[in-house]
Design an enzyme around this catalytic site. Structure first.
Site, short mmCIF file in Angstrom:
data_model
loop_
_atom_site.label_atom_id
_atom_site.label_comp_id
_atom_site.label_asym_id
_atom_site.label_seq_id
_atom_site.Cartn_x
_atom_site.Cartn_y
_atom_site.Cartn_z
N TYR A 23 0.80 -1.23 0.00
CA TYR A 23 0.00 0.00 0.00
C TYR A 23 0.83 1.28 0.00
O TYR A 23 0.26 2.37 -0.07
CB TYR A 23 -0.96 -0.01 1.20
N ASN A 74 -12.78 4.47 -1.76
CA ASN A 74 -12.02 3.23 -1.57
C ASN A 74 -12.74 2.42 -0.49
O ASN A 74 -12.55 2.66 0.70
CB ASN A 74 -10.58 3.53 -1.15
N HIS A 80 -15.48 -6.23 -1.47
CA HIS A 80 -15.69 -7.61 -1.90
C HIS A 80 -16.89 -8.27 -1.22
O HIS A 80 -17.20 -9.42 -1.52
CB HIS A 80 -14.41 -8.41 -1.63
N ASP A 87 -25.76 -0.83 -2.46
CA ASP A 87 -27.09 -0.24 -2.53
C ASP A 87 -27.03 1.27 -2.28
O ASP A 87 -27.75 2.04 -2.92
CB ASP A 87 -28.02 -0.89 -1.52
N HIS A 100 -8.60 1.87 -5.69
CA HIS A 100 -7.77 1.01 -4.85
C HIS A 100 -6.31 1.40 -5.04
O HIS A 100 -5.88 1.66 -6.17
CB HIS A 100 -7.95 -0.46 -5.21
N LEU A 101 -5.58 1.37 -3.95
CA LEU A 101 -4.14 1.63 -4.02
C LEU A 101 -3.44 0.50 -4.76
O LEU A 101 -2.61 0.73 -5.64
CB LEU A 101 -3.57 1.74 -2.60
N SER A 102 -3.75 -0.73 -4.39
CA SER A 102 -3.11 -1.90 -5.00
C SER A 102 -3.88 -2.32 -6.24
O SER A 102 -5.04 -1.92 -6.45
CB SER A 102 -3.07 -3.04 -3.99
N ARG A 111 -10.25 -10.82 -4.18
CA ARG A 111 -10.19 -9.37 -4.40
C ARG A 111 -10.62 -8.99 -5.82
O ARG A 111 -10.80 -7.82 -6.14
CB ARG A 111 -8.78 -8.84 -4.14
C1 DQA Z 1 -7.67 -1.95 -1.09
C2 DQA Z 1 -7.76 -3.37 -1.67
C3 DQA Z 1 -8.71 -4.22 -0.84
O1 DQA Z 1 -8.78 -5.54 -1.38
C4 DQA Z 1 -8.20 -4.31 0.59
O2 DQA Z 1 -9.12 -5.05 1.38
C5 DQA Z 1 -7.91 -2.99 1.19
C6 DQA Z 1 -7.27 -1.97 0.37
C7 DQA Z 1 -6.65 -1.07 -1.85
O3 DQA Z 1 -6.75 0.15 -1.74
O4 DQA Z 1 -5.76 -1.60 -2.52
O5 DQA Z 1 -8.14 -2.77 2.37
O6 DQA Z 1 -8.94 -1.33 -1.24
#
Ligand code: DQA
Length: 143
Positions: A23, A74, A80, A87, A100-102, A111
């Site tokens: 991250y 985010n 997931h 909703d 998402h960061l990753s 994921r």
């Molecule tokens: C995340 C990716 C998600 O799968 C994970 O549960 C996170 C961070 C990301 O920003 O990469 O908490 O949302």
């Protein structure tokens, strides 16, 4: 003036020390600061909220419908699993971009599923804090 909500889900308050190899090193406050600077250069106002609680995130989305023009979201682990957040996004009638960061597609199978993305304007994943910055640009450019 355009107002945007930047909404961060569970465990993102730990950024800086949480799995930095995935991250990055920036804290959440540092990410919010960078976004605030990028936004103010475009005459856009942003406010940021982080919560570890699903209900508080639903409340923030509902509130955003009254006072914001769009949301950079985010949902973290709730991405997931959360029907309630999906909703809420579907209900509020303002554009939401999932970030998402990753790169969630380069990680565990679970994921790769997002309950939120189908009701969003779009999704940006894998660019570290720049995912938020790209979402900001997309919302601004889109008008
Ligand atoms: C995340 C990716 C998600 O799968 C994970 O549960 C996170 C961070 C990301 O920003 O990469 O908490 O949302």
């Amino acid at each position: 003036m355009t107002t945007l909500l930047v909404l961060h889900g569970p465990n993102l308050n730990l950024l800086g020390t949480r799995e930095p190899e995935i991250y990055g090193d920036l804290t959440l406050a540092e990410i919010d600061q960078k976004l605030a600077e990028a936004a103010s250069a475009k005459d856009v106002e942003i406010y940021s909220i982080q919560s570890n609680s699903e209900g508080a995130l639903v409340d923030a989305l509902q509130e955003a419908a009254k006072k914001a023009d769009g949301v950079i979201f985010n949902p973290a682990g709730y991405t997931h699993t959360s029907v309630a957040l999906r909703d809420a996004v579907a209900a509020i009638g303002i554009p939401v971009i999932e970030v998402h960061l990753s790169n969630v597609y380069a990680r565990e199978e679970f994921r790769k599923q997002s309950l939120i993305a189908p009701v969003c304007l779009g999704k940006i994943t894998g660019f570290g804090w720049m995912s938020y910055r790209l979402a900001l640009e997309a919302l601004i450019e889109r008008g």
